[in-house]
Design a protein around this motif. Structure first.
Motif, PDB file in Angstrom:
ATOM      1  N   MET A 352       0.811  -1.229   0.000  1.00 30.03           N
ATOM      2  CA  MET A 352       0.000   0.000   0.000  1.00 30.03           C
ATOM      3  C   MET A 352       0.840   1.274   0.000  1.00 30.03           C
ATOM      4  O   MET A 352       0.298   2.369   0.021  1.00 30.03           O
ATOM      5  CB  MET A 352      -0.918   0.023   1.234  1.00 30.03           C
ATOM      6  N   THR A 353       2.169   1.141   0.012  1.00 31.89           N
ATOM      7  CA  THR A 353       3.009   2.333   0.117  1.00 31.89           C
ATOM      8  C   THR A 353       2.910   3.221  -1.118  1.00 31.89           C
ATOM      9  O   THR A 353       2.779   2.724  -2.244  1.00 31.89           O
ATOM     10  CB  THR A 353       4.481   1.939   0.356  1.00 31.89           C
ATOM     11  N   THR A 354       2.950   4.513  -0.876  1.00 28.80           N
ATOM     12  CA  THR A 354       2.948   5.484  -1.974  1.00 28.80           C
ATOM     13  C   THR A 354       4.309   6.176  -2.072  1.00 28.80           C
ATOM     14  O   THR A 354       4.450   7.155  -2.813  1.00 28.80           O
ATOM     15  CB  THR A 354       1.850   6.544  -1.748  1.00 28.80           C
ATOM     16  N   LYS A 355       5.286   5.679  -1.322  1.00 30.02           N
ATOM     17  CA  LYS A 355       6.626   6.269  -1.346  1.00 30.02           C
ATOM     18  C   LYS A 355       7.310   5.990  -2.684  1.00 30.02           C
ATOM     19  O   LYS A 355       7.143   4.912  -3.262  1.00 30.02           O
ATOM     20  CB  LYS A 355       7.485   5.672  -0.219  1.00 30.02           C
ATOM     21  N   ASN A 356       8.115   6.933  -3.117  1.00 30.04           N
ATOM     22  CA  ASN A 356       8.952   6.731  -4.294  1.00 30.04           C
ATOM     23  C   ASN A 356      10.397   6.619  -3.816  1.00 30.04           C
ATOM     24  O   ASN A 356      11.071   7.617  -3.571  1.00 30.04           O
ATOM     25  CB  ASN A 356       8.802   7.896  -5.271  1.00 30.04           C
ATOM     26  N   ASN A 357      10.840   5.377  -3.652  1.00 32.04           N
ATOM     27  CA  ASN A 357      12.193   5.172  -3.119  1.00 32.04           C
ATOM     28  C   ASN A 357      13.228   4.926  -4.209  1.00 32.04           C
ATOM     29  O   ASN A 357      14.365   4.558  -3.923  1.00 32.04           O
ATOM     30  CB  ASN A 357      12.197   4.009  -2.125  1.00 32.04           C
TER      31      ASN A 357
END
Length: 489
Positions: A352-357
Motif C-alpha cells: 500500500m506504500t505510496t513512497k517513491n524510493n
C-alpha cells in the motif's frame, strides 16, 4: 580478533487472492494457492536449495571454522513444509554441521511489536518453541521483522529471556559511532545489540551483479580487504541480508555463490574469523548503550517504518487489523489464528506504500497501492465479522476477558476434579487388587493341608486293601477243601 557475523533471513509472503466486496460474509478463504505454490517453488529452486547447499559445503570444508546464522518466519516454515520440503531437509543438514545458529523472530513476520505487546510476546514465544522443536536448540538471539527496533521493543525482548538482538546500523541513530561494536539496550543492559553494516551487506545483496557499479565486478579478496582495512579496534562486522538475495536479487549466473565460497579462505588469510551471534554476545562486552526512541528498520533510505505505516491507507488498515488483537489473543480457534498470522505479514502493508524510493516494488496482483488497500480491507471486513461471531463487538474487552477467565478457571477446576476422580478410581482398583491377591494367597496356603489330609486318609485305605488281599487266598483254600470233602463223601 576481528570476526564476521553472517546472517540470512528466510521469509516468503502469503499471496492474497482477489476478494470482492460481495465476497464479504460468503467466502472465508483469502489466499491464492497457485501463486503461493509457484512462488515458493521458484524461490526454492533458484535460491534456497543452491544457497543452502553452498552453505553446507562451506561448513564441511572449513572444518568448523565457517559460521552462519539463519532465521525463518513461522509462516515461511509452513509454506516450505507444504510446497518445498527439500528446503527443510537442507536446513536440517546445515544444522547437523554444528556451524549454523537459528535465531528467533515473530511467527507472522508482522508488525505486532509496533501495536500490541501481548500479541507480539505470544507469537515470539510460539516461534521460539517451533525452532527448538525443529532444530533441537532454543534460540538465544532475536531478530524482529525487517530488523525493527526501539528502546521499548528491546526491553520487551529482554524480558522474554533473549541475550542478544539484531538490528540496523542506521546513520540517523549511530551518528558518528560505528556499527562494528557490540552495544546494549538502554532499558535492559543484559540485551546486547549487533548492528548491521548496511554498506557491506548491500554490496552483496543489492549491488553485486550491477555492471554500472563502480566496484563491479566484486571478488572475495577485494571484499575481505575492505574489511581488513577498517580500524583495528572495530572487531565485529555484521553482514545481514535475505537468503533470496543469493539467486533471486543476484542471479546465480553472476557467480554470487562462487564469491561466497571464496570468503572463508580469503578471510582466513587475513586472520579474520566467522562467528555466530551467540558467540559474539557471549564473548564480547558492550561498549555503550544505544538510544533509539523511535522504531528503526533496515528498509529504504530512511531506515524507519514509513514503508508500512507512512500513509493514511496503511495506518487505517493497520489500526483496523489490531483493533481485534485482544480478541484474537483470547481465541483458540485454529482457523482464526492462522488467518491472523497471514494477515499480519508486513508485506500486506508494504503493497500500500505510496513512497517513491527509486526502486521498483513488486506489488503482486495489485495495480496500485489503492488497489492493494481495497482488496485487503475487503478481506479484513470478512475476518472481523468472523471474530465478532465468536466474541461480539458489543461486549467490552475487559468484560470478555473476565468471562473467558471465568470459563478457563471453571475448565481448570473440572480438570482437577477429573484428576481427583481418576486418583480415587485408581485407589479403589488398587484395594480390589490387594483383596484378590490376599484371597489367592490364602487359597494357596490351604492347598498343601488338603493334600496332606488326603495322603493320611489314603494310608488306612491301603492297609485295608492289603489285608483284604491277604485274606482272599485263605478263603479260597478253605473253599477248595470243602469242595474236595464233598466229592470224597
Amino acid at each position: 580478533m576481528r570476526t564476521i557475523c553472517l546472517y540470512f533471513e528466510i521469509h516468503q509472503i502469503i499471496h492474497l487472492k482477489r476478494y470482492r466486496f460481495f465476497d464479504i460474509g460468503n467466502d472465508h478463504y483469502y489466499y491464492d494457492d497457485y501463486a503461493n505454490e509457484t512462488g515458493m517453488n521458484e524461490v526454492a529452486e533458484r535460491s534456497y536449495i543452491p544457497a543452502l547447499s553452498t552453505l553446507i559445503e562451506m561448513a564441511k570444508n572449513s572444518g568448523g571454522a565457517f559460521k552462519v546464522a539463519l532465521s525463518i518466519s513461522g509462516v515461511a516454515l509452513e509454506q516450505l513444509e507444504i510446497h518445498a520440503p527439500a528446503v527443510i531437509d537442507l536446513l536440517h543438514q546445515l544444522n547437523d554441521t554444528g556451524c549454523c545458529e537459528f535465531l528467533c523472530e515473530p511467527y507472522s513476520h508482522g508488525l505486532s511489536s509496533l501495536a500490541n505487546e501481548d500479541c507480539f510476546r505470544e507469537e515470539v514465544l510460539r516461534q521460539r518453541d517451533k525452532m527448538k522443536q525443529m532444530f533441537g536448540k532454543e534460540p538465544k538471539v532475536f531478530r524482529n521483522s525487517s530488523l525493527i527496533y526501539s528502546d521499548e521493543i528491546g526491553g520487551l525482548v529482554a524480558s522474554m529471556g533473549f541475550k542478544g538482538m539484531l538490528t540496523e546500523g542506521a546513520k540517523h541513530v549511530l551518528g558518528w559511532k560505528s556499527p562494528h561494536y557490540v552495544y546494549h539496550c538502554n532499558q535492559a543492559p543484559s540485551l546486547k545489540l549487533l548492528l548491521r553494516d548496511f554498506k557491506l551487506s548491500d554490496d552483496i545483496s543489492l549491488r553485486f551483479s550491477n555492471s554500472d557499479w563502480a566496484e563491479y565486478p566484486l571478488f572475495a579478496d577485494k571484499y575481505v580487504n575492505w574489511i581488513d582495512a577498517l580500524p583495528q579496534e572495530e572487531q565485529v562486522i555484521n553482514i545481514f541480508m535475505e537468503l533470496s538475495a543469493l539467486g533471486m536479487a543476484q542471479p546465480l549466473s553472476s557467480n554470487i555463490l562462487e564469491f561466497l565460497k571464496a570468503l572463508p579462505e580469503c578471510a582466513k588469510a587475513k586472520g579474520i574469523t566467522f562467528s555466530t551471534p551467540t558467540d559474539i554476545v557471549t564473548k564480547l562486552k558492550s561498549v555503550s548503550q544505544l538510544d533509539v526512541a523511535y522504531p528503526m528498520s533496515w528498509v529504504d533510505e530512511e531506515r524507519d517504518t514509513s514503508c508500512w505505516l507512512g500513509n493514511v491507507m496503511q495506518r487505517e488498515a493497520f489500526n483496523k487489523l489490531y483493533s481485534v488483537a485482544e480478541r484474537i489473543h483470547l481465541s483458540d480457534d485454529r482457523r482464526i489464528k492462522q488467518d491472523w498470522d497471514y494477515l499480519q505479514a508486513s508485506n500486506n502493508f508494504r503493497f500500500m506504500t505510496t513512497k517513491n524510493n527509486g526502486m521498483w516494488l513488486n506489488r503482486g496482483i495489485y495495480d496500485s497501492p489503492y488497489d492493494a488497500f481495497t482488496n485487503y480491507m475487503n478481506i479484513l471486513a470478512d475476518f472481523i465479522k468472523r471474530v465478532d461471531s465468536l466474541y461480539p463487538s458489543d461486549v467490552d474487552s475487559e468484560e470478555l476477558n473476565s468471562l473467558l477467565t471465568t470459563i478457563k478457571n471453571q475448565g481448570d477446576e473440572i480438570t482437577e476434579l477429573e484428576k481427583e476422580v481418576e486418583k480415587l478410581q485408581a485407589k479403589v482398583a488398587k484395594e480390589a487388587a490387594k483383596k484378590t491377591t490376599a484371597k489367592k494367597q490364602t487359597a494357596a496356603a490351604a492347598e498343601p493341608v488338603v493334600k496332606e489330609s488326603g495322603a493320611k486318609a489314603a494310608k488306612p485305605a491301603a492297609k485295608k486293601a492289603t489285608a483284604k488281599k491277604a485274606t482272599e487266598p485263605k478263603k479260597s483254600a478253605a473253599k477248595a477243601k470243602k469242595t474236595t470233602a464233598k466229592k470224597e463223601g
